[in-house]
Design a protein around this motif. Sequence first.
Motif, PDB file in Angstrom:
ATOM      1  N   SER A 288     -48.593 -11.788   2.458  1.00  0.00           N
ATOM      2  CA  SER A 288     -49.399 -11.773   1.224  1.00  0.00           C
ATOM      3  C   SER A 288     -50.873 -11.563   1.574  1.00  0.00           C
ATOM      4  CB  SER A 288     -49.264 -13.100   0.473  1.00  0.00           C
ATOM      5  OG  SER A 288     -47.930 -13.314   0.150  1.00  0.00           O
ATOM      6  N   TYR A 289     -51.311 -12.209   2.640  1.00  0.00           N
ATOM      7  CA  TYR A 289     -52.714 -12.104   3.047  1.00  0.00           C
ATOM      8  C   TYR A 289     -53.082 -10.647   3.335  1.00  0.00           C
ATOM      9  CZ  TYR A 289     -57.019 -13.032   5.631  1.00  0.00           C
ATOM     10  OH  TYR A 289     -58.330 -13.027   6.049  1.00  0.00           O
ATOM     11  N   MET A 290     -52.209  -9.969   4.107  1.00  0.00           N
ATOM     12  CA  MET A 290     -52.472  -8.576   4.479  1.00  0.00           C
ATOM     13  C   MET A 290     -52.491  -7.672   3.252  1.00  0.00           C
ATOM     14  SD  MET A 290     -52.798  -8.165   7.780  1.00  0.00           S
ATOM     15  CE  MET A 290     -52.796  -6.388   7.720  1.00  0.00           C
ATOM     16  N   ASN A 291     -51.491  -7.878   2.386  1.00  0.00           N
ATOM     17  CA  ASN A 291     -51.388  -6.993   1.226  1.00  0.00           C
ATOM     18  C   ASN A 291     -52.520  -7.219   0.238  1.00  0.00           C
ATOM     19  OD1 ASN A 291     -48.907  -5.084   1.260  1.00  0.00           O
ATOM     20  ND2 ASN A 291     -48.276  -6.961   2.299  1.00  0.00           N
ATOM     21  N   LYS A 292     -53.017  -8.444   0.180  1.00  0.00           N
ATOM     22  CA  LYS A 292     -54.184  -8.727  -0.652  1.00  0.00           C
ATOM     23  C   LYS A 292     -55.408  -8.019  -0.056  1.00  0.00           C
ATOM     24  CE  LYS A 292     -56.172 -12.665  -2.951  1.00  0.00           C
ATOM     25  NZ  LYS A 292     -56.408 -14.090  -2.824  1.00  0.00           N
ATOM     26  N   ALA A 293     -55.531  -8.113   1.255  1.00  0.00           N
ATOM     27  CA  ALA A 293     -56.662  -7.473   1.937  1.00  0.00           C
ATOM     28  C   ALA A 293     -56.638  -5.964   1.708  1.00  0.00           C
ATOM     29  CB  ALA A 293     -56.606  -7.785   3.427  1.00  0.00           C
ATOM     30  N   LEU A 294     -55.431  -5.393   1.640  1.00  0.00           N
ATOM     31  CA  LEU A 294     -55.297  -3.938   1.446  1.00  0.00           C
ATOM     32  C   LEU A 294     -55.704  -3.487   0.050  1.00  0.00           C
ATOM     33  CD1 LEU A 294     -51.965  -3.322   3.371  1.00  0.00           C
ATOM     34  CD2 LEU A 294     -54.145  -2.225   3.873  1.00  0.00           C
ATOM     35  N   GLN A 295     -55.855  -4.427  -0.858  1.00  0.00           N
ATOM     36  CA  GLN A 295     -56.300  -4.066  -2.209  1.00  0.00           C
ATOM     37  C   GLN A 295     -57.796  -3.792  -2.265  1.00  0.00           C
ATOM     38  OE1 GLN A 295     -54.467  -3.202  -4.798  1.00  0.00           O
ATOM     39  NE2 GLN A 295     -52.736  -3.511  -3.421  1.00  0.00           N
ATOM     40  N   ASN A 296     -58.478  -4.177  -1.201  1.00  0.00           N
ATOM     41  CA  ASN A 296     -59.922  -3.909  -1.136  1.00  0.00           C
ATOM     42  C   ASN A 296     -60.144  -2.583  -0.419  1.00  0.00           C
ATOM     43  OD1 ASN A 296     -62.626  -3.796  -0.573  1.00  0.00           O
ATOM     44  ND2 ASN A 296     -62.732  -5.784   0.463  1.00  0.00           N
ATOM     45  N   GLU A 297     -60.530  -1.588  -1.186  1.00  0.00           N
ATOM     46  CA  GLU A 297     -60.663  -0.220  -0.679  1.00  0.00           C
ATOM     47  C   GLU A 297     -61.531  -0.115   0.571  1.00  0.00           C
ATOM     48  OE1 GLU A 297     -61.586   3.956  -2.858  1.00  0.00           O
ATOM     49  OE2 GLU A 297     -61.550   2.129  -4.053  1.00  0.00           O
ATOM     50  N   SER A 298     -62.552  -0.965   0.646  1.00  0.00           N
ATOM     51  CA  SER A 298     -63.476  -0.831   1.774  1.00  0.00           C
ATOM     52  C   SER A 298     -63.111  -1.725   2.964  1.00  0.00           C
ATOM     53  CB  SER A 298     -64.902  -1.124   1.302  1.00  0.00           C
ATOM     54  OG  SER A 298     -64.935  -2.415   0.751  1.00  0.00           O
TER      55      SER A 298
ATOM     56  N   LEU B 162     -45.955  -6.495  10.122  1.00  0.00           N
ATOM     57  CA  LEU B 162     -47.021  -7.090   9.312  1.00  0.00           C
ATOM     58  C   LEU B 162     -46.613  -7.201   7.846  1.00  0.00           C
ATOM     59  CD1 LEU B 162     -50.089  -5.245  10.881  1.00  0.00           C
ATOM     60  CD2 LEU B 162     -49.734  -7.710  10.922  1.00  0.00           C
ATOM     61  N   GLY B 163     -45.527  -6.500   7.495  1.00  0.00           N
ATOM     62  CA  GLY B 163     -45.079  -6.528   6.106  1.00  0.00           C
ATOM     63  C   GLY B 163     -45.968  -5.710   5.191  1.00  0.00           C
ATOM     64  N   ILE B 164     -46.376  -4.539   5.667  1.00  0.00           N
ATOM     65  CA  ILE B 164     -47.208  -3.662   4.838  1.00  0.00           C
ATOM     66  C   ILE B 164     -46.505  -2.316   4.656  1.00  0.00           C
ATOM     67  CG2 ILE B 164     -49.362  -4.819   5.509  1.00  0.00           C
ATOM     68  CD1 ILE B 164     -49.956  -2.427   7.346  1.00  0.00           C
ATOM     69  N   PRO B 165     -46.759  -1.631   3.540  1.00  0.00           N
ATOM     70  CA  PRO B 165     -46.041  -0.372   3.309  1.00  0.00           C
ATOM     71  C   PRO B 165     -46.543   0.788   4.177  1.00  0.00           C
ATOM     72  CG  PRO B 165     -47.501  -0.876   1.485  1.00  0.00           C
ATOM     73  CD  PRO B 165     -47.620  -2.023   2.423  1.00  0.00           C
ATOM     74  N   PRO B 166     -45.695   1.799   4.412  1.00  0.00           N
ATOM     75  CA  PRO B 166     -46.120   2.930   5.262  1.00  0.00           C
ATOM     76  C   PRO B 166     -47.323   3.686   4.709  1.00  0.00           C
ATOM     77  CG  PRO B 166     -43.865   3.246   4.432  1.00  0.00           C
ATOM     78  CD  PRO B 166     -44.290   1.879   4.025  1.00  0.00           C
ATOM     79  N   THR B 167     -47.504   3.648   3.399  1.00  0.00           N
ATOM     80  CA  THR B 167     -48.658   4.351   2.823  1.00  0.00           C
ATOM     81  C   THR B 167     -49.976   3.674   3.201  1.00  0.00           C
ATOM     82  OG1 THR B 167     -48.201   3.083   0.839  1.00  0.00           O
ATOM     83  CG2 THR B 167     -47.491   5.395   0.821  1.00  0.00           C
ATOM     84  N   ALA B 168     -49.890   2.482   3.786  1.00  0.00           N
ATOM     85  CA  ALA B 168     -51.118   1.786   4.204  1.00  0.00           C
ATOM     86  C   ALA B 168     -51.581   2.253   5.580  1.00  0.00           C
ATOM     87  CB  ALA B 168     -50.884   0.277   4.230  1.00  0.00           C
ATOM     88  N   VAL B 169     -50.744   3.044   6.260  1.00  0.00           N
ATOM     89  CA  VAL B 169     -51.114   3.477   7.615  1.00  0.00           C
ATOM     90  C   VAL B 169     -52.063   4.673   7.534  1.00  0.00           C
ATOM     91  CG1 VAL B 169     -50.241   4.384   9.821  1.00  0.00           C
ATOM     92  CG2 VAL B 169     -48.961   2.601   8.603  1.00  0.00           C
ATOM     93  N   GLY B 170     -53.222   4.524   8.136  1.00  0.00           N
ATOM     94  CA  GLY B 170     -54.216   5.608   8.141  1.00  0.00           C
ATOM     95  C   GLY B 170     -54.242   6.293   9.493  1.00  0.00           C
ATOM     96  N   ASN B 171     -55.379   6.243  10.168  1.00  0.00           N
ATOM     97  CA  ASN B 171     -55.484   6.895  11.477  1.00  0.00           C
ATOM     98  C   ASN B 171     -54.628   6.178  12.524  1.00  0.00           C
ATOM     99  OD1 ASN B 171     -57.215   8.884  10.663  1.00  0.00           O
ATOM    100  ND2 ASN B 171     -59.048   7.693  11.114  1.00  0.00           N
TER     101      ASN B 171
END
Length: 448
Positions: free
Chosen positions: A228-238, A275-284
């Motif tokens: 939950s912590y990671m996915n919440k953090a991913l909601q912040n674009e910057s 980490l329990g994050i979606p593949p669309t969260a992977v950048g570089n």
Amino acid sequence: MLSNSFTMSSITNGLGTSVRKAVGPKAKVTVVLGAQWGDEGKGKLVDILATDADLVCRCQGGNNAGHTVVVDSKEYFFHMVPSGLIQPKAVSVIGNGVVMHIPQFFEELKALEAKGVTDWEKRLLVSDRAHIVFDLHQESDKLREGGKGGLGTTKKGIGPTYASKAQRIGLRICDLVGDFEVFEKRFRGLVSHFQRLYPGLSTNIEEEITKYKHYAEKIRPLVCDTVSYMNKALQNESAKIVVEGANALMLDIDFGTYPFVTSSNCAVGAVCTGLGIPPTAVGNVHGVTKAYTTRVGLGGFPTELKNELGDKMQQIGREFGVTTGRKRRCGWLDLVMIKYSHMINNFTSLVIAKLDVLDTFEEVKIGIAYKHKGQLMESFPACVEVLDEVEVEYITLPGWLTSIEHCRTFNELPANAQAYIRKIEQITQIPVQWVGVGKSRDAMVSLF
Ligand code: GTP
């Protein structure tokens, strides 16, 4: 026939309002992965990327990995703890995919503290879903490695812990900080399982239980639902999020040189599962490779130099394992392997570490193709027996025969060193973004 009207039409949520688009992650994570057999120098790049990061995360492996970060001539060793911990502003996250030996985790923190890394309690989070490495896992690792058929593991109990996880008999951090009676019961069950398998195993159950009662309280303040912590953090674009891969592609349990591999996935997929994050969260995705190849322990190594050139690389590169102190085997850069690594990880850039180690070589070779029984191979072999038999086709380039340690721009590198880098780009079709020219944090050439 299934209709796709469900995905095309709007969905009514419980409040009667319509939802047209799923809310996904807004930020992207930057990933650092080993492209060879580990020890490529990922630590230095993570350290550079972590300078302005909000989160630095580990997603797999345990204390079998070993990042070294050199700041102001001071060496910091990381095994289980994300190396982002030396950044006073970054939060370090140990994800669910990591396996943790808790006493050794606190020892590592103590050693970091002695080097001046303070206030870590406020900047370190541990997943409640991470599995626990017990001494019995380490002991069974030693028993297995001591006998015939050893794989050359670090004997840190990583493999047996992932095996317990897969067998669904493992214990997790949430068990430790939850109802201790349940933890105790399950721990006793785990011990009897291991004692059945390894009659020689010596576990003092009561002592272990007392020990873990103490560690439950010690680790409790760091434990959280990191998913939950990671996915919440991913909601912040910057948000700037860095994931440091441990081990490397050729040690990946699925894609590596099985069975001489580690017990986790070390390819890019582990970022999501660990980490329990979606593949669309992977950048570089930065693939780190040495300017040559090394491997510790057993297993096929097509470009290995079993001669004085290999010894020279080993000595100049100080090729000893951080975790075990074992000598690493050395050989020429193998681009068949890097291309295979890229196919799986889709590197957005390559990082060539330790180019300075080749400074005194009159010529440098690059492995560009494998032949097996006279036939050019189309893909990387799955079988280690085949890998042992491949013949490597090389190209040879002239060396630069001068020290590059002071170079800080690509143009400052000698022409032959530049040509070496450009050749790697040309063959792999991956842009090289950084080149390591020395041990220290600033000994790095950035190409873009
Ligand atoms: P694992 O996680 O165990 O796979 O290791 P790693 O990839 O994190 O490797 P690490 O960062 O520990 O680097 C290995 C060694 O190489 C360390 O001693 C580094 O200080 C050193 N190193 C990193 N980059 C360079 C470089 O460009 N030149 C030289 N000479 N040494 C370097």
